[in-house]
Design a protein around this motif. Sequence first.
Motif, short mmCIF file in Angstrom:
data_model
loop_
_atom_site.label_atom_id
_atom_site.label_comp_id
_atom_site.label_asym_id
_atom_site.label_seq_id
_atom_site.Cartn_x
_atom_site.Cartn_y
_atom_site.Cartn_z
N SER A 273 14.83 -1.73 15.60
CA SER A 273 14.36 -1.19 16.91
C SER A 273 13.13 -1.99 16.77
CB SER A 273 14.24 -0.25 17.52
OG SER A 273 14.38 1.33 16.87
N LEU A 274 12.32 -2.54 18.26
CA LEU A 274 10.99 -2.55 18.29
C LEU A 274 10.33 -1.25 18.49
CD1 LEU A 274 10.82 -6.06 19.89
CD2 LEU A 274 10.38 -5.36 17.59
N ARG B 257 5.91 0.56 18.99
CA ARG B 257 5.11 0.36 19.32
C ARG B 257 4.29 -0.87 18.85
NH1 ARG B 257 1.92 6.45 20.04
NH2 ARG B 257 3.55 7.03 21.78
N SER B 258 3.57 -1.58 20.07
CA SER B 258 2.80 -3.05 19.17
C SER B 258 3.91 -3.97 18.83
CB SER B 258 2.14 -2.77 18.32
OG SER B 258 0.74 -1.74 18.57
N ASN B 259 5.48 -3.61 19.20
CA ASN B 259 6.55 -4.12 18.55
C ASN B 259 6.67 -4.91 17.19
OD1 ASN B 259 7.41 -5.74 21.08
ND2 ASN B 259 5.65 -6.82 20.79
N LYS B 260 6.06 -3.54 16.66
CA LYS B 260 6.28 -3.25 14.98
C LYS B 260 7.96 -2.66 15.19
CE LYS B 260 1.93 -1.58 13.18
NZ LYS B 260 1.03 -1.04 12.07
N ILE B 261 8.68 -3.49 13.55
CA ILE B 261 10.87 -2.93 13.68
C ILE B 261 10.46 -1.68 12.67
CG2 ILE B 261 12.67 -3.83 12.47
CD1 ILE B 261 11.47 -6.91 13.38
#
Length: 235
Positions: free
Chosen positions: A172-173, A175-179
């Motif tokens: 899932s994504l 914060r800051s689009n980190k997986i």
Amino acid sequence: MFSWLARMASACWKPVRRYARMNKDDINDVDSMLGDSLLWCRDLEKHSLGEFSFAVVQANEVIEDHSQVETGQNATFVGVYDGHGGPEASRFIRDHLFLHLVRLAQENGTMSEDVLRSAFSATEDGFLGLVRRTWGIKPLIAAIGSCCLVGVIWRGTLYVANLGDSRAVIGSLGRSNKIIAEQLTRDHNASMEEVRQELRSRHPDDSHVVVMKQGVWRIKGIIQVGSYFSGYLLL
């Protein structure tokens, strides 16, 4: 009422729009072989609930592992079968587990934990029957087994079932689009104390059901994989 529920369950799987097995013979695109006969993949393909792709690093020339993807109008099935000792068990699971699941879902009119558990049990019983019928002419079949990891999306609900130490992970994504990866399944491995205790309690007359060998706990001194649904996967 039951017939209506059965039709509803059947409609989730029919028509089966896509069927994929992890077999390099199905890969027609030479570029998908990535220059290595033991490393291959299938690019993204669309199905009813999104897209799927897979990549495989094959450990041996004779592949012991099998997988499948089944998709219908309202359901998706993914199975990963990590065989050991030979391909017979993983191939048997590939050919029978999904069919048992469809039958039981139709009979119950829905998907549930009990349906998944019953499908696993029916598949295991079928393979044990095969072993009993053939071990006299092929004794090595009694030393063949497989892990079994299944994910089912049924009308928006994800069900996961696992025997062995294959793992299901969901990303899932954050914060800051980190997986962010989250493990969904629990390993069944003899290195875990709770698994050893489970095996001993199920086989109180077998003092060698788990044995330390070369610094590693193994079932019967041979494999690490264990199971809560059955005794030990290796007969």
